[in-house]
Motif scaffolding. Structure first.
Motif, short mmCIF file in Angstrom:
data_model
loop_
_atom_site.label_atom_id
_atom_site.label_comp_id
_atom_site.label_asym_id
_atom_site.label_seq_id
_atom_site.Cartn_x
_atom_site.Cartn_y
_atom_site.Cartn_z
N MET A 1 0.83 -1.20 0.00
CA MET A 1 0.00 0.00 0.00
C MET A 1 0.87 1.26 0.00
N CYS A 2 1.84 1.35 0.92
CA CYS A 2 2.71 2.52 1.01
C CYS A 2 4.05 2.30 0.33
N LEU A 3 4.29 1.09 -0.22
CA LEU A 3 5.53 0.78 -0.94
C LEU A 3 6.75 0.96 -0.06
N LYS A 4 6.61 0.75 1.22
CA LYS A 4 7.72 0.93 2.15
C LYS A 4 8.44 -0.39 2.33
N TRP A 5 9.76 -0.35 2.38
CA TRP A 5 10.55 -1.54 2.67
C TRP A 5 10.39 -1.87 4.15
N SER A 6 9.95 -3.08 4.43
CA SER A 6 9.75 -3.45 5.83
C SER A 6 9.77 -4.96 5.93
N VAL A 7 9.92 -5.44 7.15
CA VAL A 7 9.84 -6.87 7.45
C VAL A 7 8.39 -7.18 7.75
N LEU A 8 7.68 -7.84 6.81
CA LEU A 8 6.24 -8.00 6.92
C LEU A 8 5.83 -9.23 7.71
N HIS A 9 6.76 -10.20 7.90
CA HIS A 9 6.44 -11.42 8.65
C HIS A 9 5.22 -12.12 8.06
N GLY A 10 5.21 -12.28 6.74
CA GLY A 10 4.11 -13.00 6.10
C GLY A 10 2.89 -12.14 5.81
N ARG A 11 2.89 -10.84 6.16
CA ARG A 11 1.73 -9.99 5.90
C ARG A 11 1.80 -9.43 4.49
N ARG A 12 0.68 -9.10 3.94
CA ARG A 12 0.62 -8.50 2.62
C ARG A 12 0.87 -7.00 2.69
N ILE A 13 0.47 -6.34 3.78
CA ILE A 13 0.73 -4.92 3.96
C ILE A 13 1.35 -4.74 5.34
N CYS A 14 2.01 -3.58 5.52
CA CYS A 14 2.70 -3.33 6.79
C CYS A 14 1.68 -3.02 7.89
N PRO A 15 2.05 -3.14 9.16
CA PRO A 15 1.10 -2.87 10.26
C PRO A 15 0.59 -1.44 10.25
N GLY A 16 1.45 -0.46 9.80
CA GLY A 16 0.98 0.92 9.77
C GLY A 16 -0.17 1.11 8.83
N CYS A 17 -0.10 0.46 7.68
CA CYS A 17 -1.20 0.58 6.72
C CYS A 17 -2.44 -0.16 7.22
N GLU A 18 -2.27 -1.26 7.94
CA GLU A 18 -3.43 -1.94 8.50
C GLU A 18 -4.14 -1.05 9.52
N ARG A 19 -3.35 -0.35 10.34
CA ARG A 19 -3.95 0.56 11.31
C ARG A 19 -4.66 1.71 10.61
N TRP A 20 -4.05 2.21 9.52
CA TRP A 20 -4.66 3.31 8.77
C TRP A 20 -5.99 2.87 8.17
N LYS A 21 -6.09 1.65 7.64
CA LYS A 21 -7.35 1.18 7.07
C LYS A 21 -8.41 1.01 8.16
N TYR A 22 -7.98 0.62 9.34
CA TYR A 22 -8.95 0.45 10.42
C TYR A 22 -9.49 1.80 10.88
N ASP A 23 -8.61 2.84 10.97
CA ASP A 23 -9.05 4.16 11.44
C ASP A 23 -9.77 4.95 10.37
N HIS A 24 -9.49 4.67 9.07
CA HIS A 24 -10.10 5.44 7.99
C HIS A 24 -10.71 4.47 6.99
N PRO A 25 -11.91 3.99 7.26
CA PRO A 25 -12.53 3.00 6.36
C PRO A 25 -13.02 3.59 5.05
N GLN A 26 -13.12 4.92 4.94
CA GLN A 26 -13.66 5.52 3.72
C GLN A 26 -12.64 5.42 2.59
N ARG A 27 -13.09 4.97 1.41
CA ARG A 27 -12.24 4.84 0.23
C ARG A 27 -12.63 5.89 -0.80
N GLY A 28 -11.65 6.30 -1.59
CA GLY A 28 -11.87 7.28 -2.63
C GLY A 28 -10.61 7.47 -3.45
N VAL A 29 -10.65 8.46 -4.35
CA VAL A 29 -9.51 8.77 -5.20
C VAL A 29 -8.72 9.89 -4.56
#
Length: 746
Positions: A1-29
């Motif tokens: 999602m953020c294209l950041k280099w990180s150790v994902l431990h088997g995750r598809r997105i980093c924990p920061g982006c998961e938290r962001w999706k949880y706090d901001h469920p609204q999608r748009g352009v």
């Protein structure tokens, strides 16, 4: 999602982006990156919001008209970045949009930095080599920014500029434009930290690079040519494309083109011959195409590469006269090139015109230099032991080569073979060997490849890509190039395997098979049922080897040929009729043939070992001959008859070829003086031996072993006497005494 280099431990997105999706469920352009994502309270996605705050993108935050957002950068950082926890960029007050005053302060600070031109082409430490070099984009705005900066060397450049302005009668506007470009060039010199700038850097100036180069050359601020040596610079004339030598011309035009422009008053137009536009024309042609016109018509030929050399002592270099006859390229030998001069373009020569011109001349009439004549005489003296036909072929080939190419430079091996292929009265290999010893040959690796390997690649080219890759992997493993070390096989042995396998592979591929993974057990059985005897046994051995390797390399799913019956040899050794053996040595008229027949018929030496036996392994004092069989050695004890034949052969060889250094015991007229020291070929061996029809050395060997088996019936004695294996010894004993090895019925 953020294209950041990180150790994902088997995750598809980093924990920061998961938290962001949880706090901001609204999608748009997102209005910044134009991608659909989860948007925050400011209307931006997480990467854009982080980029705006982390990079201080004040222009985008304030929505300055006509400003593009800064590009996103690949980052490595923590998941809890301050940018997503800070207060919003835009805060609403009543119904109006309000932006924090801190962003306005940042924008004013950025504008102040942009107005400060001290960072533009900032001077560097003198003499320091740059770690990274990047192409610069220079405009007239760069010159305005450098108008008030003090520049090193400007006083000398200004004096030269005033002198040129007065000499050429130019005005104030022209001088101001040149001044602006000269100051940019001096700023480039300080930014690079070099005392003397290179003419290549002046090509990046927006305009007037030719005049700036003239000014800096007069001021001594540009690297110029050496007075001791004329070197070719990596630049060419902008009009005619000629190579210009350092110190002969200033700027990017050669002296003839500069004079051409001055005489033609620089009337730009499109050349009628080369089609280039913007050049000074004369009679519709540019200066480079002007000498090629004939009778007002354009010649549809290429333009020769020219080098702008200094003027001759007796006057300038004039163009060739119009309508002058063009010399035939075959009339001028290539040996007129300077010694040591490297080739600009390497192309295969067409020797047909040269051969057509020289084929009617006698060798004594071919004009050669003194060095070429001496080389040909040395070659003829070295090859004096050859027959008259072979000597004339070799001398003829070398004479044609040194006439056309000379002896100052090395000759390409490919040229010699191309010349020899055009006429059957020319030879290539002896000439190549002679020139190689003199250091006058450039070897061609393609001509020294193993002939069996070349045949293998030619066969693989006719197969589908997948089948060819699988067969090539099998051959690599046999050559011990795979991950596991096996007994190495020669390319000759691999060619023998593929000879039996080739008809089967061709039939399978013609039936639609694209990979050996598609083969089944029925395919293998049908291929074997169509053969019988030794051919069937050889094909079964090849198929078992092929599929065993492919299964081990994981290229097929299972080994289909694992249980394939190979069978035993059904043929039995047969004796040679006594009347044939009686007059065999009487028909052999040469010492070569008598010794070879004696080794095969008396000592049962295989024909391949007779060809490869070494002269150093023959000891006449002790009466022994050592045969090399891989890592093993087998010693033959010569009886009186074979000992006398061996002595006669060595005497004849020393008298016939006293300078031969070929290490093999048996040599011929071609192999005795060959610098490559080859062994006698199989076909040559058969031609030198006068054997009855249907008889070979291997059949004489089988007759000798079978005769000993009839006499003794002891397999151990056969093994010690002839150096054969136990299976071979038992095969001959079984043939001689079948009742001793027969199985009794139960």
């Amino acid at each position: 999602m953020c294209l950041k280099w990180s150790v994902l431990h088997g995750r598809r997105i980093c924990p920061g982006c998961e938290r962001w999706k949880y706090d901001h469920p609204q999608r748009g352009v997102c209005p910044r990156c134009r991608h659909e994502a989860h948007l925050g309270r400011d209307g931006f996605c997480k990467p854009c919001l982080q980029a705006i705050r982390a990079e201080d993108d004040a222009e985008w935050a304030l929505r300055v008209p006509g400003v593009r957002p800064r590009a996103l950068q690949l980052t490595v950082g923590s998941y809890r970045h301050y940018a997503i926890r800070a207060r919003p960029i835009v805060e609403s007050q009543s119904s109006e949009r309000w932006v924090s005053a801190a962003w306005k302060t940042k924008l004013n600070r950025q504008h102040a930095v942009e107005q400060d031109h001290s960072a533009l082409l900032e001077p560097q430490m003198w003499g320091q080599l740059p770690l990274f070099t990047m192409a610069r984009t220079l405009t007239r705005d760069t010159g305005r920014a450098l108008a008030t900066r003090p520049l090193s060397g400007w006083d000398r450049a200004e004096a030269v500029l005033l002198e040129l302005t007065a000499r050429w009668g130019m005005g104030r506007d022209w001088r101001s434009q040149v001044t602006e470009m000269v100051r940019i060039a001096l700023a480039l010199r300080e930014a690079d930290g070099v005392e003397l700038t290179c003419e290549q850097l002046l090509r990046s100036l927006p305009r007037l690079g030719d005049v700036v180069c003239e000014v800096l050359l007069g001021a001594g601020l540009v690297v110029s040519g050496s007075a001791l040596e004329l070197r070719l610079a990596s630049r060419s004339c902008g009009d005619c494309g000629a190579w210009m030598a350092e110190g002969t011309s200033a700027g990017f035009l050669c002296d003839p083109c500069r004079e051409w422009r001055r005489c033609r008053h620089y009337q730009p137009g499109q050349c009628a011959r080369c089609g280039r536009d913007g050049l000074a024309l004369g009679a519709g042609h540019c200066r480079a195409c002007h000498p090629y016109r004939t009778d007002g018509q354009t010649m549809l030929v290429g333009q020769q590469l020219a080098i702008d050399l200094p003027a001759r002592p007796d006057g300038p270099n004039h163009a060739p006269p119009t309508g002058a006859p063009v010399p035939d390229p075959a009339d001028t030998p290539a040996s007129t090139l300077g010694p040591g001069q490297e080739e600009l373009f390497t192309m295969r020569r067409d020797w047909s015109p040269v051969l057509a011109r020289l084929s009617g001349l006698a060798l004594a009439d071919v004009p050669l230099s003194e060095a070429a004549t001496a080389l040909v005489e040395d070659f003829a003296e070295l090859r004096r032991d050859l027959t008259e036909t072979g000597l004339r072929k070799n001398v003829r080939t070398l004479t044609f080569l040194v006439y056309w190419l000379g002896v100052a430079n090395a000759v390409h091996e490919r040229d010699i073979y191309d010349l020899a292929q055009l006429d059957g009265h020319l030879a290539a290999k002896p000439v190549c060997q002679f020139l190689r010893t003199r250091g006058l040959l450039i070897d061609d690796p393609a001509l020294h490849r193993d002939r069996d390997l070349v045949w293998l690649e030619r066969v693989l080219a006719t197969l589908p890509p997948d089948v060819a890759d699988e067969v090539r992997a099998w051959a690599d493993v046999l050559r011990t190039q795979g991950p596991r070390q096996d007994e190495p096989r020669s390319w000759e042995s691999i060619r023998s395997y593929l000879t039996h396998l080739r008809p089967v592979l061709t039939a399978w591929t013609q039936a639609g098979m694209t990979s050996l993974r598609e083969a089944t057990a029925d395919h293998l059985q049908d291929a074997l049922d169509a053969l019988d005897g030794a051919a069937r046994r050889q094909l079964a051995i090849t198929l078992r080897s092929l599929f065993r390797v492919l299964k081990r390399e994981k290229l097929v799913f299972r080994d289909l040929a694992r249980g394939l019956p190979v069978g035993d040899l059904t043929g039995i050794p047969r004796p040679v009729p006594s009347d044939v053996l009686a007059g065999l040595l009487d028909r052999a008229t040469t010492a070569f043939a008598r010794l070879a027949i004696a080794l095969a018929a008396v000592h049962a030496v295989p024909a391949s070992e007779i060809r490869t036996a070494l002269a150093a392994d023959l000891n006449l004092a002790r009466g022994t001959l050592v045969l090399r069989r891989g890592m093993r050695r087998h010693t033959l004890y010569l009886e009186e008859f074979t000992h006398r034949l061996a002595a006669d052969w060595l005497t004849y060889r020393h008298r016939r070829w006293p300078t031969s250094v070929n290490p093999h015991l048996l040599v011929t007229q071609k192999t005795a003086l060959d610098p490559d020291h080859p062994a006698v070929g199989r076909i040559t061996m058969q031609l030198n031996l006068v054997l009855p029809k249907g008889q070979t050395l291997d059949k004489l060997r089988q007759d000798r072993i079978l005769d000993e088996a009839f006499a003794t019936g002891d397999p151990l004695k056969l093994m010690r006497l002839f150096g054969i294996t136990e299976d071979t010894a038992m095969r001959y004993v079984t043939t001689a005494y079948p009742e001793r090895t027969a199985k009794l019925p139960r």
